[in-house]
Design a protein around this motif. Structure first.
Motif, PDB file in Angstrom:
ATOM      1  N   ASN A 218       5.965 -57.867 -44.007  1.00 39.14           N
ATOM      2  CA  ASN A 218       6.982 -58.274 -43.035  1.00 39.14           C
ATOM      3  C   ASN A 218       6.665 -59.603 -42.357  1.00 39.14           C
ATOM      4  O   ASN A 218       7.210 -59.900 -41.298  1.00 39.14           O
ATOM      5  CB  ASN A 218       7.144 -57.188 -41.978  1.00 39.14           C
ATOM      6  CG  ASN A 218       7.838 -55.953 -42.523  1.00 39.14           C
ATOM      7  OD1 ASN A 218       9.064 -55.915 -42.605  1.00 39.14           O
ATOM      8  ND2 ASN A 218       7.069 -54.949 -42.924  1.00 39.14           N
ATOM      9  N   ASN A 379      14.124 -54.882 -41.034  1.00 39.61           N
ATOM     10  CA  ASN A 379      12.871 -55.640 -40.932  1.00 39.61           C
ATOM     11  C   ASN A 379      12.905 -56.834 -41.877  1.00 39.61           C
ATOM     12  O   ASN A 379      13.925 -57.096 -42.528  1.00 39.61           O
ATOM     13  CB  ASN A 379      11.665 -54.738 -41.233  1.00 39.61           C
ATOM     14  CG  ASN A 379      11.828 -53.972 -42.546  1.00 39.61           C
ATOM     15  OD1 ASN A 379      12.278 -54.530 -43.549  1.00 39.61           O
ATOM     16  ND2 ASN A 379      11.471 -52.691 -42.540  1.00 39.61           N
ATOM     17  N   VAL A 380      11.808 -57.542 -41.937  1.00 42.10           N
ATOM     18  CA  VAL A 380      11.741 -58.769 -42.744  1.00 42.10           C
ATOM     19  C   VAL A 380      11.974 -58.478 -44.217  1.00 42.10           C
ATOM     20  O   VAL A 380      12.688 -59.215 -44.913  1.00 42.10           O
ATOM     21  CB  VAL A 380      10.378 -59.469 -42.546  1.00 42.10           C
ATOM     22  CG1 VAL A 380      10.231 -60.650 -43.504  1.00 42.10           C
ATOM     23  CG2 VAL A 380      10.230 -59.946 -41.106  1.00 42.10           C
ATOM     24  N   GLU A 381      11.394 -57.381 -44.728  1.00 43.55           N
ATOM     25  CA  GLU A 381      11.589 -57.036 -46.140  1.00 43.55           C
ATOM     26  C   GLU A 381      13.062 -56.750 -46.425  1.00 43.55           C
ATOM     27  O   GLU A 381      13.601 -57.168 -47.461  1.00 43.55           O
ATOM     28  CB  GLU A 381      10.742 -55.818 -46.510  1.00 43.55           C
ATOM     29  CG  GLU A 381      10.831 -55.497 -47.995  1.00 43.55           C
ATOM     30  CD  GLU A 381      10.220 -54.153 -48.345  1.00 43.55           C
ATOM     31  OE1 GLU A 381       9.851 -53.974 -49.519  1.00 43.55           O
ATOM     32  OE2 GLU A 381      10.130 -53.288 -47.466  1.00 43.55           O
TER      33      GLU A 381
END
Length: 399
Positions: A218, A379-381
């Protein structure tokens, strides 16, 4: 002997003594002047002084000697002062080193001076012993000795309490990890704060490795990823050595090696790719019910199938034979992860869409693009997956 003879003898002795004394005084004066003239050259200490031939008379010689001696004393005083300063600096360094070491340990552990003892044991140790027990025994020297406070009966409750504390902590960490909204750095911080207490427990260590892995997953900072990847790989390696038959130790060692392969150069990339495959296959054998191992195997197969010509040649040069795989093999692993846990991952849907696109099955590819878009972006993913699926959709609609 007559009195006149005695007087003559005494007078002769006095004259002889006076002569010898005068001779000695003359000899010393001559020797002193020679010693002054023949003074060794190294007393000059590389400074230019007038030679003996340039000095006139005994007074000039004495003055030159005094000048040389003063310069020598000045240089010696300077040397002594430098040595004193050096001794003081060494003393200060010796005093500072223990404090620096303690400070570094505190920074690395997150908190210094945390006790490993359970609350039950700390309470027992803090209680004063008011009287001698009847079980006290007499030693060989005739002294009374208290019974062993750590008997087998007393150790069992302590171990039980420690196990309960560990189980409660791990349950809390797993609950946080299942929540996709939680910042992964908060979970890693919680793990690091308790490393002093549970740092020798395998179940804690592989979760700590997982914490590093999820922070990398992330993160958008390449340098931060490299730092956490190196630390996490070392942590996962420790867990793997302690419990090689633990599937999650194998899994997270494989994942950290995978991150290392993404962040290093081509030669290291291929080296870690082989380690990733080796330990991922072991993880599949040990925990086949875990969807993540099938997703990761699918990622490996997909990346290998997409290796460029130069990467294959480099792998053949370094390892003898390059890794081989196909898009079909990758697809079967992504489908297996979805079968075990539907909606397991937004990114799993993205790779399902990519595989069907590469196999020219446009309808199936669009189906899984829609599945990916229906999952929330938390989230970032997930954000990366959302960007990737939009690219897949664009490529499908423009063919």
């Amino acid at each position: 002997m007559s009195q006149s003879s005695n007087k003559g003898l005494i007078f002769g002795i006095m004259i002889g003594t006076a002569g010898v004394s005068l001779a000695l005084v003359w000899y010393r004066k001559i020797r002193k002047s020679l010693a002054v003239i023949r003074l060794p050259g190294f007393w000059a200490l590389n400074d230019a002084f007038p030679s003996a031939e340039e000095l006139h008379g005994e007074r000039g010689t004495v003055t030159a000697l005094q000048g040389r001696q003063l310069q020598i004393l000045e240089k010696l005083n300077s040397l002594v002062a430098s040595l004193e300063e050096l001794k003081e600096e060494v003393r200060c360094l010796k005093e500072a080193i223990p404090k620096l070491e303690e400070h570094v340990r505190g920074e690395l552990r997150g908190k210094a001076g945390v006790s490993r003892e359970s609350p039950h044991r700390r309470k027992r140790r803090s209680e004063p012993i008011l009287s001698h027990s009847s079980e006290e025994t007499e030693s060989e020297g005739g002294y009374l000795t208290a019974p062993d406070l750590e008997s087998d009966e007393e150790k069992a409750p302590v171990n039980k309490i420690q196990t309960e504390e560990l189980d409660a902590f791990l349950s809390k960490v797993d609950s946080l990890q299942r929540s996709r909204e939680i910042n992964r750095k908060h979970i890693l911080k919680l793990l690091c704060e308790n490393e002093e207490t549970f740092g020798e427990e395998v179940e804690f260590i592989w979760r700590l490795a997982r914490g590093y892995g999820e922070v990398i997953q992330n993160s958008l900072d390449t340098e931060e990823k490299k730092i956490f990847a190196n630390i996490g790989r070392n942590v996962s390696e420790k867990a793997l050595h302690m419990a090689p038959t633990n599937g999650y130790c194998q899994l997270w060692y494989a994942i950290l090696c995978g991150y290392m392969s993404e962040l290093e150069g081509l030669q290291s990339k291929l080296h870690y790719a082989f380690l990733f495959k080796e330990h991922m296959m072991k993880a599949i054998e040990l925990i086949p019910e875990e969807p993540q191992v099938h997703y990761l195997r699918g990622r490996y197969c997909y990346d290998v199938a997409k290796l460029s010509w130069i990467e294959r040649k480099m792998a053949a040069t370094i390892f003898g034979s390059p890794p081989t795989s196909t898009i079909e093999e990758a697809l079967s692993n992504f489908l297996k992860a979805e079968e075990i846990k539907p909606g397991f991952s937004k990114m799993n849907y993205v790779f399902l869409a990519k595989c069907y696109r590469d196999l020219r099955q446009r309808g199936s590819a669009l189906k899984y693009c829609d599945c990916a878009l229906m999952l929330p972006t938390l989230n970032v993913e997930d954000k990366q997956a959302h960007q990737d699926v939009e690219k897949v959709i664009y490529s499908l609609k423009n063919k």
